[in-house]
Design a protein around this motif. Structure first.
Motif, PDB file in Angstrom:
ATOM      1  N   VAL A   1      32.306  56.631  18.939  1.00  0.00           N
ATOM      2  CA  VAL A   1      32.716  56.650  20.333  1.00  0.00           C
ATOM      3  C   VAL A   1      31.472  56.499  21.193  1.00  0.00           C
ATOM      4  N   GLN A   2      31.550  55.636  22.196  1.00  0.00           N
ATOM      5  CA  GLN A   2      30.447  55.389  23.126  1.00  0.00           C
ATOM      6  C   GLN A   2      30.681  56.216  24.381  1.00  0.00           C
ATOM      7  N   ILE A   3      29.728  57.085  24.729  1.00  0.00           N
ATOM      8  CA  ILE A   3      29.845  57.942  25.912  1.00  0.00           C
ATOM      9  C   ILE A   3      28.603  57.770  26.766  1.00  0.00           C
ATOM     10  N   LEU A   4      28.820  57.666  28.084  1.00  0.00           N
ATOM     11  CA  LEU A   4      27.711  57.489  29.022  1.00  0.00           C
ATOM     12  C   LEU A   4      27.570  58.755  29.855  1.00  0.00           C
ATOM     13  N   LEU A   5      26.393  59.393  29.741  1.00  0.00           N
ATOM     14  CA  LEU A   5      26.076  60.597  30.499  1.00  0.00           C
ATOM     15  C   LEU A   5      25.257  60.163  31.707  1.00  0.00           C
ATOM     16  N   LYS A   6      25.762  60.424  32.898  1.00  0.00           N
ATOM     17  CA  LYS A   6      25.061  60.058  34.136  1.00  0.00           C
ATOM     18  C   LYS A   6      24.573  61.333  34.802  1.00  0.00           C
ATOM     19  N   LEU A   7      23.260  61.408  35.023  1.00  0.00           N
ATOM     20  CA  LEU A   7      22.652  62.565  35.674  1.00  0.00           C
ATOM     21  C   LEU A   7      22.513  62.256  37.169  1.00  0.00           C
ATOM     22  N   ARG A   9      21.939  64.007  41.333  1.00  0.00           N
ATOM     23  CA  ARG A   9      21.195  65.059  42.031  1.00  0.00           C
ATOM     24  C   ARG A   9      21.980  66.372  42.010  1.00  0.00           C
ATOM     25  N   ASN A  10      23.301  66.287  42.157  1.00  0.00           N
ATOM     26  CA  ASN A  10      24.125  67.489  42.303  1.00  0.00           C
ATOM     27  C   ASN A  10      24.990  67.796  41.080  1.00  0.00           C
ATOM     28  N   GLY A  11      24.699  67.192  39.924  1.00  0.00           N
ATOM     29  CA  GLY A  11      25.455  67.458  38.703  1.00  0.00           C
ATOM     30  C   GLY A  11      25.398  66.267  37.768  1.00  0.00           C
ATOM     31  N   PHE A  12      26.301  66.239  36.798  1.00  0.00           N
ATOM     32  CA  PHE A  12      26.357  65.116  35.865  1.00  0.00           C
ATOM     33  C   PHE A  12      27.810  64.733  35.629  1.00  0.00           C
ATOM     34  N   SER A  13      27.992  63.521  35.096  1.00  0.00           N
ATOM     35  CA  SER A  13      29.345  63.059  34.780  1.00  0.00           C
ATOM     36  C   SER A  13      29.310  62.353  33.433  1.00  0.00           C
ATOM     37  N   LEU A  14      30.445  62.355  32.753  1.00  0.00           N
ATOM     38  CA  LEU A  14      30.601  61.643  31.493  1.00  0.00           C
ATOM     39  C   LEU A  14      31.454  60.424  31.751  1.00  0.00           C
ATOM     40  N   ASP A  15      30.956  59.268  31.340  1.00  0.00           N
ATOM     41  CA  ASP A  15      31.606  57.988  31.627  1.00  0.00           C
ATOM     42  C   ASP A  15      31.876  57.934  33.134  1.00  0.00           C
ATOM     43  N   ASP A  16      33.099  57.676  33.558  1.00  0.00           N
ATOM     44  CA  ASP A  16      33.405  57.646  34.990  1.00  0.00           C
ATOM     45  C   ASP A  16      34.219  58.869  35.396  1.00  0.00           C
ATOM     46  N   GLY A  17      33.936  59.995  34.734  1.00  0.00           N
ATOM     47  CA  GLY A  17      34.689  61.217  34.986  1.00  0.00           C
ATOM     48  C   GLY A  17      34.214  61.958  36.219  1.00  0.00           C
ATOM     49  N   HIS A  59      20.400  59.034  37.654  1.00  0.00           N
ATOM     50  CA  HIS A  59      20.744  58.784  39.057  1.00  0.00           C
ATOM     51  C   HIS A  59      20.358  60.009  39.886  1.00  0.00           C
ATOM     52  N   GLN A  60      19.297  60.726  39.463  1.00  0.00           N
ATOM     53  CA  GLN A  60      18.952  61.992  40.109  1.00  0.00           C
ATOM     54  C   GLN A  60      18.442  61.825  41.526  1.00  0.00           C
ATOM     55  N   GLU A  61      18.188  60.601  41.949  1.00  0.00           N
ATOM     56  CA  GLU A  61      17.787  60.339  43.329  1.00  0.00           C
ATOM     57  C   GLU A  61      19.016  60.167  44.222  1.00  0.00           C
ATOM     58  N   GLN A  62      20.214  60.171  43.619  1.00  0.00           N
ATOM     59  CA  GLN A  62      21.433  59.890  44.369  1.00  0.00           C
ATOM     60  C   GLN A  62      22.422  61.044  44.242  1.00  0.00           C
ATOM     61  N   GLU A  63      23.243  61.185  45.287  1.00  0.00           N
ATOM     62  CA  GLU A  63      24.371  62.106  45.211  1.00  0.00           C
ATOM     63  C   GLU A  63      25.474  61.425  44.406  1.00  0.00           C
ATOM     64  N   TYR A  64      26.289  62.236  43.737  1.00  0.00           N
ATOM     65  CA  TYR A  64      27.422  61.703  42.964  1.00  0.00           C
ATOM     66  C   TYR A  64      28.417  61.039  43.905  1.00  0.00           C
ATOM     67  N   VAL A  65      28.856  59.853  43.535  1.00  0.00           N
ATOM     68  CA  VAL A  65      29.902  59.153  44.266  1.00  0.00           C
ATOM     69  C   VAL A  65      31.007  58.857  43.258  1.00  0.00           C
ATOM     70  N   LYS A  66      32.206  59.319  43.578  1.00  0.00           N
ATOM     71  CA  LYS A  66      33.313  59.107  42.646  1.00  0.00           C
ATOM     72  C   LYS A  66      33.563  57.605  42.493  1.00  0.00           C
ATOM     73  N   PRO A  67      33.551  57.105  41.250  1.00  0.00           N
ATOM     74  CA  PRO A  67      33.745  55.661  41.052  1.00  0.00           C
ATOM     75  C   PRO A  67      35.189  55.266  41.328  1.00  0.00           C
TER      76      PRO A  67
END
Length: 190
Positions: A1-7, A9-17, A59-67
């Motif tokens: 299974v391929q999973i993308l962890l995005k870091l 500034r205000n947290g992290f997300s898995l894939d587009d979660g 992406h720690q320079e950016q705030e999370y934006v819901k995809p």
């Protein structure tokens, strides 16, 4: 299974979660496992002992934006039976729904003439059921669709019979001449 962890500034997300906060103890435990080079228990349970490829994006320079949600096509198997466009045999959701579509009809019916009901399956997945006189023309079906769903006024579409599949190109034919009395007509976008 391929999973993308995005870091972020205000947290992290898995894939587009959803965003997962760094301060949550469960999330902190998840990240500690990743830092140690281990696959977190959450992902191990997800793949039932299978292989996990964990990629990371910073992406720690950016705030999370819901995809925006992306369309994911059906990935299962299908079995084809019969024609490419099967004949659709169904009943309205309720008698009230059928009556409502007839009462709101922008089609004038001459009750002294023979009539027929046409079910129209629209390209957006919805359906319309309408009474027409047998002397109405295919063009009247097109006009009815546009009056019922104005969004299709600027859309190029064709009308097709279900079985046998036949595009109704001559819109000057009456419903009787086109042999489409009491049938289902499909709207297909060009």
């Amino acid at each position: 299974v391929q999973i993308l962890l995005k870091l972020w500034r205000n947290g992290f997300s898995l894939d587009d979660g959803e965003l997962r906060s760094y301060s949550d103890p469960i999330n902190a435990q998840f990240l500690e496992s990743v830092k140690r080079g281990e696959i977190p228990m959450e992902l191990q349970r997800l793949v039932h002992g299978g292989q996990v490829n964990l990629d990371m994006e910073d992406h720690q320079e950016q705030e999370y934006v819901k995809p925006r949600l992306r369309f994911k096509a059906f990935s299962g198997e299908g079995q084809k039976l019969g024609s490419l466009t099967p004949e659709i045999v169904s009943t309205p959701s309720s008698p009230e729904e059928e009556e409502k579509s007839i009462l709101n009809a922008p089609v004038l019916i001459d009750d002294s003439m023979p009539a027929t009901k046409i079910q129209i399956r629209l390209a957006d997945g919805s359906r319309l059921i309408q009474r027409f006189n047998q002397t109405h023309r295919i063009k009247h079906i097109r006009d009815f669709i546009i009056q019922s769903r104005p969004a299709f006024a600027t859309t190029d579409f064709v009308l097709v019979t279900t079985f046998p599949n036949k595009e109704l190109t001559d819109e000057s034919l009456t419903l009787q001449e086109a042999d489409i009395l009491n049938t289902v007509i499909l709207q297909q976008l060009k």
